[in-house]
Design a protein around this motif. Sequence first.
Motif, PDB file in Angstrom:
ATOM      1  N   ARG A 297      14.757  16.259  -5.853  1.00 37.21           N
ATOM      2  CA  ARG A 297      15.126  15.636  -4.568  1.00 37.21           C
ATOM      3  C   ARG A 297      13.954  14.832  -4.010  1.00 37.21           C
ATOM      4  NH1 ARG A 297      14.479  15.874   0.521  1.00 37.21           N
ATOM      5  NH2 ARG A 297      13.093  17.655   0.523  1.00 37.21           N
ATOM      6  N   LEU A 298      12.743  15.384  -4.108  1.00 38.00           N
ATOM      7  CA  LEU A 298      11.556  14.691  -3.596  1.00 38.00           C
ATOM      8  C   LEU A 298      11.226  13.447  -4.423  1.00 38.00           C
ATOM      9  CD1 LEU A 298       9.340  17.797  -2.786  1.00 38.00           C
ATOM     10  CD2 LEU A 298      10.419  16.239  -1.138  1.00 38.00           C
ATOM     11  N   ILE A 299      11.418  13.515  -5.736  1.00 34.60           N
ATOM     12  CA  ILE A 299      11.203  12.336  -6.582  1.00 34.60           C
ATOM     13  C   ILE A 299      12.187  11.244  -6.189  1.00 34.60           C
ATOM     14  CG2 ILE A 299      11.460  11.447  -8.938  1.00 34.60           C
ATOM     15  CD1 ILE A 299      10.231  14.119  -9.919  1.00 34.60           C
ATOM     16  N   ASN A 300      13.445  11.612  -5.973  1.00 35.53           N
ATOM     17  CA  ASN A 300      14.452  10.639  -5.549  1.00 35.53           C
ATOM     18  C   ASN A 300      14.095  10.029  -4.194  1.00 35.53           C
ATOM     19  OD1 ASN A 300      15.943  10.983  -7.882  1.00 35.53           O
ATOM     20  ND2 ASN A 300      17.284  12.527  -6.981  1.00 35.53           N
ATOM     21  N   ALA A 301      13.550  10.841  -3.309  1.00 40.01           N
ATOM     22  CA  ALA A 301      13.140  10.330  -1.992  1.00 40.01           C
ATOM     23  C   ALA A 301      12.004   9.314  -2.144  1.00 40.01           C
ATOM     24  CB  ALA A 301      12.704  11.482  -1.089  1.00 40.01           C
ATOM     25  N   GLN A 302      11.067   9.572  -3.055  1.00 39.97           N
ATOM     26  CA  GLN A 302       9.979   8.611  -3.297  1.00 39.97           C
ATOM     27  C   GLN A 302      10.543   7.305  -3.845  1.00 39.97           C
ATOM     28  OE1 GLN A 302       6.708   9.032  -2.362  1.00 39.97           O
ATOM     29  NE2 GLN A 302       7.556  10.872  -1.443  1.00 39.97           N
TER      30      GLN A 302
ATOM     31  N   GLN B  72       0.837  -1.197   0.000  1.00 38.97           N
ATOM     32  CA  GLN B  72       0.000   0.000   0.000  1.00 38.97           C
ATOM     33  C   GLN B  72       0.880   1.258   0.000  1.00 38.97           C
ATOM     34  OE1 GLN B  72      -2.359   0.451   3.551  1.00 38.97           O
ATOM     35  NE2 GLN B  72      -3.720   1.947   2.607  1.00 38.97           N
ATOM     36  N   GLN B  73       1.920   1.234   0.800  1.00 33.33           N
ATOM     37  CA  GLN B  73       2.832   2.381   0.871  1.00 33.33           C
ATOM     38  C   GLN B  73       3.567   2.585  -0.455  1.00 33.33           C
ATOM     39  OE1 GLN B  73       1.166   3.524   3.568  1.00 33.33           O
ATOM     40  NE2 GLN B  73       3.067   4.672   3.710  1.00 33.33           N
ATOM     41  N   ILE B  74       3.910   1.496  -1.136  1.00 38.55           N
ATOM     42  CA  ILE B  74       4.534   1.617  -2.453  1.00 38.55           C
ATOM     43  C   ILE B  74       3.570   2.322  -3.411  1.00 38.55           C
ATOM     44  CG2 ILE B  74       5.293   0.306  -4.486  1.00 38.55           C
ATOM     45  CD1 ILE B  74       6.574  -1.713  -2.516  1.00 38.55           C
ATOM     46  N   GLY B  75       2.290   1.976  -3.328  1.00 42.03           N
ATOM     47  CA  GLY B  75       1.284   2.644  -4.154  1.00 42.03           C
ATOM     48  C   GLY B  75       1.207   4.130  -3.860  1.00 42.03           C
ATOM     49  N   VAL B  76       1.283   4.481  -2.588  1.00 38.97           N
ATOM     50  CA  VAL B  76       1.268   5.898  -2.198  1.00 38.97           C
ATOM     51  C   VAL B  76       2.501   6.608  -2.767  1.00 38.97           C
ATOM     52  CG1 VAL B  76       1.454   7.486  -0.233  1.00 38.97           C
ATOM     53  CG2 VAL B  76      -0.123   5.540  -0.130  1.00 38.97           C
ATOM     54  N   CYS B  77       3.657   5.962  -2.669  1.00 39.71           N
ATOM     55  CA  CYS B  77       4.895   6.557  -3.189  1.00 39.71           C
ATOM     56  C   CYS B  77       4.810   6.754  -4.705  1.00 39.71           C
ATOM     57  CB  CYS B  77       6.097   5.672  -2.856  1.00 39.71           C
ATOM     58  SG  CYS B  77       6.533   5.650  -1.106  1.00 39.71           S
ATOM     59  N   LYS B  78       4.256   5.762  -5.400  1.00 36.04           N
ATOM     60  CA  LYS B  78       4.115   5.884  -6.859  1.00 36.04           C
ATOM     61  C   LYS B  78       3.191   7.044  -7.212  1.00 36.04           C
ATOM     62  CE  LYS B  78       5.090   1.122  -8.194  1.00 36.04           C
ATOM     63  NZ  LYS B  78       4.550  -0.137  -8.725  1.00 36.04           N
ATOM     64  N   SER B  79       2.111   7.181  -6.455  1.00 38.22           N
ATOM     65  CA  SER B  79       1.173   8.280  -6.686  1.00 38.22           C
ATOM     66  C   SER B  79       1.849   9.631  -6.428  1.00 38.22           C
ATOM     67  CB  SER B  79      -0.045   8.110  -5.789  1.00 38.22           C
ATOM     68  OG  SER B  79      -0.925   9.173  -5.945  1.00 38.22           O
ATOM     69  N   ASN B  80       2.600   9.707  -5.340  1.00 36.94           N
ATOM     70  CA  ASN B  80       3.342  10.938  -5.024  1.00 36.94           C
ATOM     71  C   ASN B  80       4.350  11.261  -6.119  1.00 36.94           C
ATOM     72  OD1 ASN B  80       1.981  11.180  -2.623  1.00 36.94           O
ATOM     73  ND2 ASN B  80       3.636  10.361  -1.370  1.00 36.94           N
ATOM     74  N   LYS B  81       5.035  10.222  -6.587  1.00 39.01           N
ATOM     75  CA  LYS B  81       6.045  10.419  -7.625  1.00 39.01           C
ATOM     76  C   LYS B  81       5.402  10.932  -8.908  1.00 39.01           C
ATOM     77  CE  LYS B  81       9.535   7.973 -10.280  1.00 39.01           C
ATOM     78  NZ  LYS B  81      10.118   6.684 -10.597  1.00 39.01           N
ATOM     79  N   ARG B  82       4.255  10.361  -9.288  1.00 42.60           N
ATOM     80  CA  ARG B  82       3.545  10.825 -10.484  1.00 42.60           C
ATOM     81  C   ARG B  82       3.149  12.298 -10.347  1.00 42.60           C
ATOM     82  NH1 ARG B  82       1.487   5.845 -10.747  1.00 42.60           N
ATOM     83  NH2 ARG B  82      -0.305   6.330  -9.457  1.00 42.60           N
ATOM     84  N   ALA B  83       2.641  12.660  -9.169  1.00 45.68           N
ATOM     85  CA  ALA B  83       2.246  14.049  -8.929  1.00 45.68           C
ATOM     86  C   ALA B  83       3.454  14.973  -9.018  1.00 45.68           C
ATOM     87  CB  ALA B  83       1.568  14.176  -7.565  1.00 45.68           C
ATOM     88  N   LEU B  84       4.574  14.549  -8.469  1.00 43.45           N
ATOM     89  CA  LEU B  84       5.794  15.364  -8.534  1.00 43.45           C
ATOM     90  C   LEU B  84       6.307  15.487  -9.963  1.00 43.45           C
ATOM     91  CD1 LEU B  84       7.533  13.979  -5.338  1.00 43.45           C
ATOM     92  CD2 LEU B  84       6.824  16.354  -5.697  1.00 43.45           C
ATOM     93  N   GLU B  85       6.212  14.404 -10.731  1.00 41.72           N
ATOM     94  CA  GLU B  85       6.631  14.464 -12.132  1.00 41.72           C
ATOM     95  C   GLU B  85       5.737  15.417 -12.926  1.00 41.72           C
ATOM     96  OE1 GLU B  85       8.660  10.030 -12.487  1.00 41.72           O
ATOM     97  OE2 GLU B  85       6.533  10.275 -12.978  1.00 41.72           O
ATOM     98  N   ASN B  86       4.439  15.394 -12.643  1.00 43.36           N
ATOM     99  CA  ASN B  86       3.521  16.332 -13.298  1.00 43.36           C
ATOM    100  C   ASN B  86       3.871  17.771 -12.928  1.00 43.36           C
ATOM    101  OD1 ASN B  86       2.114  14.284 -14.554  1.00 43.36           O
ATOM    102  ND2 ASN B  86       0.527  14.178 -12.995  1.00 43.36           N
TER     103      ASN B  86
END
Length: 115
Positions: free
Chosen positions: A87-92, A9-23
């Motif tokens: 930096r935040l994408i790398n953290a995700q 579940q946390q991996i899913g949250v990280c992927k969602s965060n990463k997508r938002a950061l990439e956008n």
Amino acid sequence: MSEVNYYKQQIGVCKSNKRALENLMNYVNNQAGFFEENHRNIKSMKSTDANYLGKNADKTAEYIEDLQYANEKYLNELDEMKAEITRLINAQNQSMFGYESLIQAEENKELYNRS
């Protein structure tokens, strides 16, 4: 096994965060492109309006310098923002790798306990 589900579940949250950061990064890059073009236009700006020539030329030059400074400052801040987003994408990514490692550890623990 409930830990594994939590980690997934946390991996899913990280992927969602990463997508938002990439956008967000795409948006910032588009803004930077616009302001870089704007900066080039401001640098080549010359006043042709009769009201801003002659005795008002100094004031016009000051306005143009102010525009250049503001635009340059904005571009520098966009660069800082891009660095922070990276930096935040790398953290995700690191978080996802960490959760994947925890999942493997849980699965290995279960295999070990069966033996």
